[in-house]
Design a protein around this motif. Structure first.
Motif, PDB file in Angstrom:
ATOM      1  N   LEU A 215       7.380  -4.556   6.881  1.00  0.00           N
ATOM      2  CA  LEU A 215       6.887  -4.937   8.206  1.00  0.00           C
ATOM      3  C   LEU A 215       8.077  -5.344   9.077  1.00  0.00           C
ATOM      4  N   ASN A 216       7.861  -5.312  10.384  1.00  0.00           N
ATOM      5  CA  ASN A 216       8.873  -5.781  11.323  1.00  0.00           C
ATOM      6  C   ASN A 216       8.853  -7.311  11.323  1.00  0.00           C
ATOM      7  N   LEU A 217       9.883  -7.914  10.775  1.00  0.00           N
ATOM      8  CA  LEU A 217       9.880  -9.371  10.586  1.00  0.00           C
ATOM      9  C   LEU A 217       9.863 -10.136  11.909  1.00  0.00           C
ATOM     10  N   ASN A 218      10.379  -9.509  12.962  1.00  0.00           N
ATOM     11  CA  ASN A 218      10.356 -10.177  14.273  1.00  0.00           C
ATOM     12  C   ASN A 218       8.946 -10.283  14.827  1.00  0.00           C
ATOM     13  N   ALA A 219       8.054  -9.425  14.353  1.00  0.00           N
ATOM     14  CA  ALA A 219       6.691  -9.401  14.899  1.00  0.00           C
ATOM     15  C   ALA A 219       5.753 -10.331  14.121  1.00  0.00           C
ATOM     16  N   LEU A 220       6.258 -10.959  13.063  1.00  0.00           N
ATOM     17  CA  LEU A 220       5.406 -11.813  12.215  1.00  0.00           C
ATOM     18  C   LEU A 220       5.608 -13.285  12.557  1.00  0.00           C
TER      19      LEU A 220
ATOM     20  N   ASN B 219       5.387   5.686   0.806  1.00  0.00           N
ATOM     21  CA  ASN B 219       5.653   4.724   1.886  1.00  0.00           C
ATOM     22  C   ASN B 219       4.491   4.812   2.864  1.00  0.00           C
ATOM     23  N   LYS B 220       3.961   3.665   3.213  1.00  0.00           N
ATOM     24  CA  LYS B 220       2.757   3.685   4.043  1.00  0.00           C
ATOM     25  C   LYS B 220       3.019   3.213   5.459  1.00  0.00           C
ATOM     26  N   TRP B 221       4.264   2.887   5.759  1.00  0.00           N
ATOM     27  CA  TRP B 221       4.490   2.259   7.060  1.00  0.00           C
ATOM     28  C   TRP B 221       4.677   3.247   8.195  1.00  0.00           C
ATOM     29  N   HIS B 222       5.008   4.511   7.878  1.00  0.00           N
ATOM     30  CA  HIS B 222       5.133   5.489   8.967  1.00  0.00           C
ATOM     31  C   HIS B 222       3.763   5.993   9.377  1.00  0.00           C
ATOM     32  N   ASP B 223       3.637   6.303  10.647  1.00  0.00           N
ATOM     33  CA  ASP B 223       2.427   6.979  11.106  1.00  0.00           C
ATOM     34  C   ASP B 223       2.510   8.420  10.590  1.00  0.00           C
ATOM     35  N   PRO B 224       1.565   8.839   9.716  1.00  0.00           N
ATOM     36  CA  PRO B 224       1.677  10.191   9.137  1.00  0.00           C
ATOM     37  C   PRO B 224       1.597  11.302  10.173  1.00  0.00           C
TER      38      PRO B 224
ATOM     39  N   VAL C 157      11.313  -1.484  -1.326  1.00  0.00           N
ATOM     40  CA  VAL C 157      10.151  -2.156  -0.730  1.00  0.00           C
ATOM     41  C   VAL C 157       9.189  -2.375  -1.893  1.00  0.00           C
ATOM     42  N   SER C 158       9.081  -3.620  -2.361  1.00  0.00           N
ATOM     43  CA  SER C 158       8.492  -3.839  -3.695  1.00  0.00           C
ATOM     44  C   SER C 158       7.041  -3.377  -3.814  1.00  0.00           C
ATOM     45  N   ASP C 159       6.258  -3.463  -2.736  1.00  0.00           N
ATOM     46  CA  ASP C 159       4.852  -3.030  -2.812  1.00  0.00           C
ATOM     47  C   ASP C 159       4.686  -1.515  -2.941  1.00  0.00           C
ATOM     48  N   THR C 160       5.728  -0.758  -2.670  1.00  0.00           N
ATOM     49  CA  THR C 160       5.564   0.702  -2.619  1.00  0.00           C
ATOM     50  C   THR C 160       6.178   1.420  -3.827  1.00  0.00           C
TER      51      THR C 160
END
Ligand SMILES: [Zn+2]
Length: 266
Positions: free
Chosen positions: A166-171, A129-134, A121-124
């Motif tokens: 990100l979830n690509l289906n939601a974009l 990883n920032k996508w999980h709810d901590p 994931v190139s930004d990370t």
């Protein structure tokens, strides 16, 4: 006596539902999907995504002992082009690019001489990883540039897992396209070579023509989804290749069923 027979019958049924030994073995390429190699933190709600280092080593050892060919994506692509896909082979993949892939998996892969594909994931890169709810899954350290380069020098392969998971289906379509296309040149700059393989975060988009049609024009040669099966020799969708999730709570019998049948449970 009758009662005992009924109990034995129910046990056999339960066993056969949990471990699908009765499925016929399938010929083709089993693409294994790992995430984290290590011990899950106490508050992890996604424990099945953690495979212990001991189990990982056992699995690699099994592939070696059974002489199951472990191939790279570059080799697989070449075989697909030349229509000579093997009847039996395994590809090892890791999603997300966690630092434990370097500290726990990489030494084992080197020991067995296996190549593996790591979807970044190139930004990370170099951060967390920032996508999980901590609250449900603690953030993890991601591979650094130096680690990626060291792994690459040892023959490991890297693919794109979007910019920010990100979830690509939601974009909307433009935003999905940015996630797919922009991660490629960033990674190519890091690696100094083309990035040909794409993995959809959460598998989302692999089964949605609106999203999937963006991947080939972006310059990728193949893409992987998360449908659980072996890739048969001549009938696969090359932009939604199937994979086998290796779960942390499974045993070696599960692993055997997965790589021979593509599924271990109902
Ligand atoms: Zn992912």
């Amino acid at each position: 006596m009758k009662i005992l027979l009924i109990i034995a019958g129910l046990c056999a049924l339960g066993f056969s539902a949990r471990w699908n030994w009765w499925r016929l073995p399938k010929k083709g390429v089993a693409i294994l999907m790992y995430h984290k190699i290590g011990t899950p933190p106490r508050d992890s709600r996604l424990r099945k995504l953690w495979v212990s280092p001991r189990k990982f080593e056992q699995q690699m050892n099994y592939l070696r002992k059974k002489s199951i060919p472990v191939i790279s994506f570059a080799e697989y692509y070449q075989m697909l082009q030349e229509k000579r896909v093997p009847e039996k082979a395994v590809i090892i993949t890791f999603d997300d690019g966690y630092q434990d892939n370097y500290s726990e998996a990489f030494p084992v892969l080197k020991k067995y001489g296996f190549k593996a594909m790591f979807f970044l994931v190139s930004d990370t890169i170099g951060i967390i990883n920032k996508w999980h709810d901590p609250a449900t899954e603690p953030h993890q350290k991601m591979l650094s540039l130096e680690q990626i380069r060291e792994m690459q020098a040892a023959g490991m392969e890297f693919g794109s897992h979007t910019l920010s998971h990100l979830n690509l289906n939601a974009l909307n379509i433009e935003a999905a396209n940015i996630q797919i296309t922009k991660s490629k040149p960033v990674l190519e700059e890091v690696l100094g070579k083309p990035v040909d393989i794409f993995a959809y975060p959460y598998g989302a988009g692999a089964y949605n023509p609106r999203v999937k049609q963006l991947v080939k024009p972006a310059g990728y040669k193949l893409a992987v989804g998360i449908k659980q099966a072996i890739n048969m020799r001549d009938q696969e969708d090359l932009f939604a290749l199937k994979r086998i999730t290796v779960r942390g709570d499974e045993n070696m019998f599960d692993f055997y069923l997965q790589i021979t049948r593509g599924k271990n449970r109902l």
